[in-house]
Every structure is written in structure tokens, then in C-alpha cells.
Design an enzyme around this catalytic site. Structure first.
Site, PDB file in Angstrom:
ATOM      1  N   THR A   1      53.251 -18.598 -11.537  1.00 51.17           N
ATOM      2  CA  THR A   1      52.285 -17.863 -10.724  1.00 51.17           C
ATOM      3  C   THR A   1      51.991 -18.771  -9.541  1.00 51.17           C
ATOM      4  O   THR A   1      52.648 -19.788  -9.357  1.00 51.17           O
ATOM      5  CB  THR A   1      51.022 -17.599 -11.591  1.00 51.17           C
TER       6      THR A   1
ATOM      7  N   THR B   1      50.916 -13.334  -8.683  1.00 52.70           N
ATOM      8  CA  THR B   1      52.071 -13.621  -9.536  1.00 52.70           C
ATOM      9  C   THR B   1      53.122 -12.521  -9.488  1.00 52.70           C
ATOM     10  O   THR B   1      52.827 -11.379  -9.108  1.00 52.70           O
ATOM     11  CB  THR B   1      51.600 -13.781 -10.996  1.00 52.70           C
TER      12      THR B   1
ATOM     13  N   GLU C   1      54.782 -12.967 -12.449  1.00 51.04           N
ATOM     14  CA  GLU C   1      54.755 -13.309 -13.870  1.00 51.04           C
ATOM     15  C   GLU C   1      55.695 -14.466 -14.185  1.00 51.04           C
ATOM     16  O   GLU C   1      55.376 -15.595 -13.869  1.00 51.04           O
ATOM     17  CB  GLU C   1      55.025 -12.096 -14.767  1.00 51.04           C
TER      18      GLU C   1
ATOM     19  N   GLU D   1      55.484  -7.938 -15.549  1.00 55.95           N
ATOM     20  CA  GLU D   1      54.149  -8.102 -16.127  1.00 55.95           C
ATOM     21  C   GLU D   1      53.847  -7.206 -17.320  1.00 55.95           C
ATOM     22  O   GLU D   1      52.885  -7.463 -18.056  1.00 55.95           O
ATOM     23  CB  GLU D   1      53.091  -7.914 -15.041  1.00 55.95           C
TER      24      GLU D   1
ATOM     25  N   SER E   1      45.774 -10.785 -18.870  1.00 60.83           N
ATOM     26  CA  SER E   1      46.250 -11.880 -18.029  1.00 60.83           C
ATOM     27  C   SER E   1      45.453 -13.136 -18.373  1.00 60.83           C
ATOM     28  O   SER E   1      44.439 -13.076 -19.080  1.00 60.83           O
ATOM     29  CB  SER E   1      46.043 -11.522 -16.552  1.00 60.83           C
TER      30      SER E   1
ATOM     31  N   GLY F   1      50.439 -20.819 -14.215  1.00 56.31           N
ATOM     32  CA  GLY F   1      50.929 -21.391 -15.457  1.00 56.31           C
ATOM     33  C   GLY F   1      50.726 -20.567 -16.706  1.00 56.31           C
ATOM     34  O   GLY F   1      50.704 -21.114 -17.803  1.00 56.31           O
TER      35      GLY F   1
END
Length: 561
Positions: A380, A398, A400, A419, A441, A462
């Protein structure tokens, strides 16, 4: 801000990664992006304007981490009204999604590598709509002007840095055919120093400048996106793009040692999990321990295990399910959970608790998910801006996992997220896949206040490690009295509910041995955890401090006038 510390990365460039400023500051993980934000600030734009320019710049410099094919939580502190909002551009599942999307014909979970690089793993992108909503409410400049620095950089060509080379060497298997043409010309991955052209992305930016984000959600860019996915067996339709809606959310609020903290709210569990960890730690006097002591590592690890047990069990999209948020942050509940920390050894009794008892809501069934190490390795980016009026943006965005799904939209030069793999693969829990729903998330954009004035803003990429990076940086500043850069560079550890503790080079090896004697297991080798970008406000001196993490080619820049 001194240099008397050991950076976490040998490639650390202290001068590029730190800055001071009297009126404004920007920090991101790539110079192209920070430079775009600086240009907008110098031309009179505010933090919201500059942050949008940074996001487009990151699509150019960090295409493996973020871009218009992804999502983001765009947090804004508006100084005049003293309000904090999150423009939630998180991805949503297409209408054709269903709870068993990631099960094969035998009812078994499709392996992560397969489902995360397939068109069915792509969620409806939301970052463009989140930024545009923030711009319309708070921005001062037209969208076309904010895209221009990134468009010019894409047309000029991009030099590959060591970060991209390392990501390509590790994750080239994630790239689809069109992405390989760009990042692996002739079958060989780009190397540091190579310059590659991004004319397709530049074309896309020019279309957005001319036609606005409608070109993405209703026009030719969206049509190309859907066509690309259809060719690869995807389930998204143009109606999914047209009907996509962001939400404007209140942050989740908490306190720690006299500071007020605003962070991301559900469906990002990052803020709640981070606040749980801090409240667990608040019951201990951390100042008694050295920053490299086994006691610190012990407290950090057990607090993470307790909080992540709750995160995995009780997080979800509040539009769809009843989330026991008040219970998870209830002081009595957390005091009870704190009793699991014994300082003797790794407590094998750590599991999710019962926050429902503190909410008056009906308890729900928890569906345990299989542990998949690769799922933890998401990437991200985070960036933050503060302007001369005192407005702040903290945004974590992000696609992902590295390069997202690996699917690049034909002739438009941007990759699409994966995602939907943030949903539980096994149905039945709060985070099961449903049409229009947002997956859980861990993004944790955060602003910290003292006496109702912002004093620190930060975040990190991360995946699950985001939470670890953010809370450890906060503790390093507030408990251990480190300056901002030192706090970011102090080696981190991470553990969720899995058996292994991830660790960075530079942690105290004697303390590591002490932890192992108490039943903890450490990964065989150290690896980088997170990439924190932060701004600190010293109101007495009238100075802003900015710092970028040495684990990428970050840049901070400050303005004095």
C-alpha cells in the site's frame, strides 16, 4: 532532529527523507509524488489539493502500491471548523459477488495466489471518487491542475528505483500479460536506473483532465476496465462503476496518555485495532523500560495478539453487519483483556473476547479463517500533507498486494486492485463477501491532538502490519521521547495471531533470545515492516517536522513561505 540513530535501511538518505517548514509540509514514499504536492502548495493550493496531486504522482512512481485502479481512506482535518472527516473510497464488491466466490466446486478455498491474481478478485475502485468529493468540499483548485504534475512525469518517463526492482524480483509472478509488457519488456524485469515510458497512463490522465472522473465511472476508461476484466473472466459490470458510492465517515476516536487520537473507522479495522493496542499498553509504565528491552517487545507482542484476535473475529462493513465497536474500545472490556498479559511467557489462552457483553447487542457466530502467510504480504502507500492554514490530509491508498491483481487495463496503463481477497474466503462471518459490501481493511491514517490542536499525523502501508507500524511510532514519540525520524527508524516487530513474530534488523538480539525463552517464535530472517510517513507540529517553536521512512525512496519537503 539529529542523525544519531541507526536507520532501518542502508539506503537511508536523511536529507531527502526529513524536512522542516514554518508553514506547510508534505511527505510521501516517492519523490515524484512529494514534488507534485510541493508544486501545488507553492502555487497556493491547500492540503487537500496537494494530497490529490500526490496520489496521482504515486500512481506514476509507485504503480505496484497504489493508483486509480485501487481504493483509499482520505482523512481530512479542516482547521477552520476543527472537524475531522474520512472520505472513504474503499472498494466495493460487484453486484455479482456472493459469499462462496472464493470456493472451488468442492467447496474448498481457492489458493490465495490463484484468487488474488484473477479477475474475480477485483473490487470496484473508489479512490478517485473519494478525492473528488474532498476536493469539491475543501479544495481550491480544478482537478485538471492537480493531475498535471503527474501527467507530465508520466510523459517524461520514470526511472526505476531500488524499491521497484526489489518488488519486481519478488512478485513478478503476480503480473498479467499487459503488465508484463510494461514492467518486464522482453521478458526481463526492469532494473534500478532503467527509464520506462508510461504513455498509456499519461493518456488516461489527460482524459481525466478533459472529462473528469466521469470518464472512469461512466465513460471510456471505465468501459476499457470492464472489457479487460470480461476478457479474463471477471464479474464486474459498468453498472457497478456507475453506482459506486463513497461514504463520508466520522473517524474512530480514542485517547492515550492525555492525547486524543482520530483514526480510520470500519470497514477499516486499522484504527480500532491500533487504539485497542494503545489502551492495553496504557495500563503499563513504558518509561520504565528501554526501547530495546525484552519487556517492551513482550508488551507489544501480547497487545497485538489480543487486539488482532478481536480484529479478525469482529470487524466488518457497518453498512451490512452489526460491529461491536463500542465494546471493543470499552475501558472495562480492555481492562479485562489486559489481564491476559502476564510477563511470564507467551499466553496460549489469548483469543478473541466478548465485546458484545459491553454493547447490549446480540452476540454473533465467529467463523475462523485459515491462516495464509502470503495474504499478510499486502502493499500500500501512505502520504500526508499540512498546509499554511492548518489543514491536514492523511491518506492511505492501495491496490492491495504488490501490483494488485496484476491486471493492467488494456491501453490505459494502470493496474487493478485485488481487494476482494480482503473478504473472508470462508463464508458465514461478519466479513463474508456480499454484493456492494466493503471488505475489512487495516489502513490506519491517524491524526493525534493535544488540547484539541493537531500535533502529529502518520500512517503506513503493509496490510496487517500497518497497525504495528503506526502504534509503535506513536509509542516511540509519546512514551520514549524520540524525535520523529528516530521514532520511524526504530526497528519494529509484528505479530497478529499467527505463530511467528516478524522483526526488523536492529532489534536487540539479547531481548529476542529472552522472548524466545518465553515461548515466542521469530521468523528466520528480518524483513522491512511498514513505511511510515509523518508530520509533527511543534507549536511552541512554530515549526513543522516531516519524515519519510527509509524502507522506500520517500521524500519530505517543508515550506517556510
Amino acid at each position: 532532529m539529529g542523525k544519531d540513530f541507526q536507520p532501518r535501511n542502508a539506503k537511508c538518505d536523511f536529507d531527502r527523507e526529513t524536512a522542516t517548514g514554518k508553514i506547510s509540509m508534505a511527505a510521501s514514499a516517492h519523490p515524484i509524488a512529494t514534488d507534485a504536492g510541493e508544486k501545488i502548495l507553492r502555487e497556493g493550493g491547500n492540503a487537500i489539493d496537494a494530497a490529490i496531486a500526490i496520489q496521482f504522482g504515486l500512481n506514476v512512481g509507485e504503480p505496484m502500491m497504489t493508483g486509480i485502479g485501487g481504493s483509499g481512506f482520505f482523512m481530512v482535518y479542516h482547521a477552520e471548523s476543527k472537524t475531522t472527516k474520512i472520505f472513504d473510497g474503499h472498494t466495493r464488491a460487484p453486484k455479482a459477488a456472493h459469499p462462496e466466490l472464493f470456493l472451488d466446486k468442492k467447496g474448498e478455498v481457492i489458493p490465495f495466489k490463484e484468487r488474488s491474481t484473477h479477475a474475480i478478485g477485483v473490487g470496484v475502485p473508489g479512490i478517485l471518487k473519494a478525492m473528488e468529493a474532498a476536493r469539491k468540499e475543501y479544495g481550491t483548485k480544478p482537478l485538471a491542475e492537480l493531475i498535471e504534475p503527474a501527467a507530465q512525469a508520466a510523459e517524461k518517463g520514470v526511472e526505476v528505483n531500488w524499491v521497484m526492482e526489489e518488488i519486481l524480483n519478488t512478485f513478478d509472478y503476480r503480473l498479467g500479460d499487459h503488465a508484463k509488457e510494461l514492467f518486464m519488456p522482453g521478458g526481463k524485469s526492469l532494473k534500478e536506473g532503467d527509464v520506462y515510458q508510461k504513455e498509456h497512463l499519461a493518456k488516461t490522465f489527460r482524459i481525466l483532465q478533459r472529462d473528469g472522473i466521469e470518464a472512469f465511472y461512466e465513460g471510456e476508461i471505465g468501459e476499457a476496465l470492464i472489457s479487460t476484466l470480461k476478457e479474463l473472466g471477471g464479474i464486474m459490470e459498468m453498472s457497478d462503476l456507475r453506482d459506486y458510492e463513497i461514504t463520508i465517515d466520522q473517524p474512530v476516536w480514542g485517547t492515550y496518555r492525555g492525547y486524543k487520537i482520530a483514526s480510520s473507522n470500519m470497514p477499516s479495522a486499522g484504527g480500532t485495532t491500533m487504539l485497542q493496542i494503545l489502551k492495553l499498553l496504557e495500563g503499563f509504565d513504558l518509561s520504565k523500560y528501554d526501547a530495546k528491552s525484552w519487556e517492551k517487545y513482550y508488551l507489544f507482542t501480547e497487545a497485538m495478539r489480543i487486539a488482532f484476535s478481536d480484529k479478525i473475529a469482529f470487524s466488518g462493513d457497518p453498512e451490512v453487519g452489526d460491529i461491536p465497536l463500542k465494546g471493543m474500545l470499552n475501558e472495562e472490556y480492555l481492562a479485562e483483556r489486559r489481564k491476559l498479559i502476564n510477563f511470564d511467557r507467551r499466553n496460549d489462552a489469548v483469543d478473541f473476547g466478548n465485546p458484545w457483553a459491553y454493547t447490549g447487542s446480540k452476540e454473533i457466530k465467529v467463523v475462523r479463517q485459515m491462516f495464509e502467510p502470503e495474504r499478510e504480504r499486502s502493499e500500500t502507500t501512505h502520504f500526508t500533507v499540512m498546509d499554511k492554514w492548518g489543514n491536514i490530509v492523511a491518506c492511505t491508498s492501495t491496490v492491495e498486494h504488490p501490483f494488485g491483481s496484476g491486471i493492467m487495463v488494456n491501453d490505459y496503463g494502470f493496474v487493478l486492485n485485488n481487494e476482494l481477497t480482503d473478504f473472508d474466503a470462508m463464508p458465514g462471518g461478519l466479513n463474508e463477501i456480499q454484493p456492494g459490501k466493503r471488505p475489512v481493511s487495516c489502513k490506519t491514517p491517524t491524526i493525534i491532538f493535544k488540547d484539541d490542536e493537531p500535533v502529529l499525523t502518520l500512517g503506513s502501508p503493509g496490510g496487517p502490519t500497518i497497525v504495528g507500524s503506526v502504534f509503535q511510532t506513536i509509542v516511540n514519540v509519546l512514551d520514549f521521547g524520540m524525535d520523529l525520524k528516530e521514532a520511524i527508524e526504530e526497528p519494529r516487530i509484528f505479530n497478529s495471531t499467527g505463530p511467528l513474530i516478524g522483526w526488523e534488523a536492529g532489534i536487540n538480539m539479547e531481548a529476542k533470545g529472552e522472548m524466545e525463552a518465553r515461548g515466542f517464535e521469530f521468523a528466520e530472517k528480518p524483513f522491512p515492516i511498514g513505511n511510515v510517513q509523518a508530520i509533527q507540529v511543534d507549536r511552541e517553536k512554530g515549526v513543522l517536522y516531516g519524515a519519510a521512512d527509509s524502507s522506500r525512496e520517500g521524500k519530505a519537503v517543508g515550506l517556510d513561505e
